[in-house]
Write a protein that holds these residues in place. Structure first.
Motif, short mmCIF file in Angstrom:
data_model
loop_
_atom_site.label_atom_id
_atom_site.label_comp_id
_atom_site.label_asym_id
_atom_site.label_seq_id
_atom_site.Cartn_x
_atom_site.Cartn_y
_atom_site.Cartn_z
N UNK A 15 0.89 -1.03 0.16
CA UNK A 15 -0.05 -0.01 -0.16
C UNK A 15 0.90 1.30 -0.09
N UNK A 16 2.05 1.23 0.26
CA UNK A 16 3.07 2.30 0.09
C UNK A 16 3.21 2.90 -1.14
N UNK A 64 -2.28 0.45 -14.34
CA UNK A 64 -3.02 1.66 -14.33
C UNK A 64 -3.77 2.24 -13.45
N UNK A 65 -3.84 3.43 -12.90
CA UNK A 65 -4.48 4.01 -11.95
C UNK A 65 -3.67 4.16 -10.82
N UNK A 66 -2.42 3.25 -10.60
CA UNK A 66 -1.74 3.14 -9.45
C UNK A 66 -0.39 4.10 -9.79
N UNK A 82 4.89 5.55 -8.30
CA UNK A 82 4.21 4.21 -7.72
C UNK A 82 3.74 4.43 -6.48
N UNK A 83 2.11 4.20 -6.59
CA UNK A 83 1.16 4.36 -5.53
C UNK A 83 0.40 3.01 -5.24
N UNK A 84 0.03 2.79 -4.02
CA UNK A 84 -0.83 1.58 -3.95
C UNK A 84 -0.12 0.32 -4.18
N UNK A 123 8.24 -4.88 -2.15
CA UNK A 123 6.96 -4.32 -1.56
C UNK A 123 6.60 -5.79 -0.54
N UNK A 124 6.80 -5.38 0.72
CA UNK A 124 6.49 -6.25 1.70
C UNK A 124 5.04 -6.39 1.99
#
Length: 125
Positions: A15-16, A64-66, A82-84, A123-124
């Motif tokens: 989510x980071x 897409x969208x993230x 890079x989100x979410x 990504x953990x």
């Protein structure tokens, strides 16, 4: 010859967010630029591409969208915000460039002739 250097990778929680940068050694304002990624045991996967002016972009459906690709031609640099982030985004991320392409629809690694060394994104869960 264009050399590309990526930075900004690291370890982030599910989510980071992370922001990758890729700086070229020469002027790349007339180059199509892109990000690819490679997870262990998998092929290179297209992530996003951006056109000369930064207006045209193309994204893999999975991001897409993230993710957002952008560029600053004055700095010969492109970015990948890079989100979410998800655990499945874990991979080595590479910057790529080509001065021969006409648009952002090229998504195969063989379409790009300049590559950076990559930066690891983990990504953990």
């Amino acid at each position: 010859q264009v050399q590309l250097v990526e930075s900004g990778g690291g370890l982030v929680q599910n989510g980071g967010s992370l922001r990758l940068s890729c700086t070229a050694s020469a002027r790349t304002s007339q180059y199509i630029m892109a990000w690819f990624r490679q997870a262990p045991g998998k092929e290179h996967e297209f992530v996003a591409a951006i056109g000369w002016s930064g207006t045209a972009t193309n994204y893999n459906d999975s991001v897409k969208g993230r993710f957002t690709i952008s560029r600053d031609n004055a700095k010969n640099t492109i970015y990948l915000q890079m989100n979410s982030l998800k655990p499945e985004d874990t991979a080595f991320y590479y910057c790529a460039a080509s001065g021969l392409l006409a648009d952002v629809t090229y998504t195969h690694r063989n379409d790009y002739n300049y590559w950076g060394q990559g930066t690891q994104v983990t990504v953990a869960s």
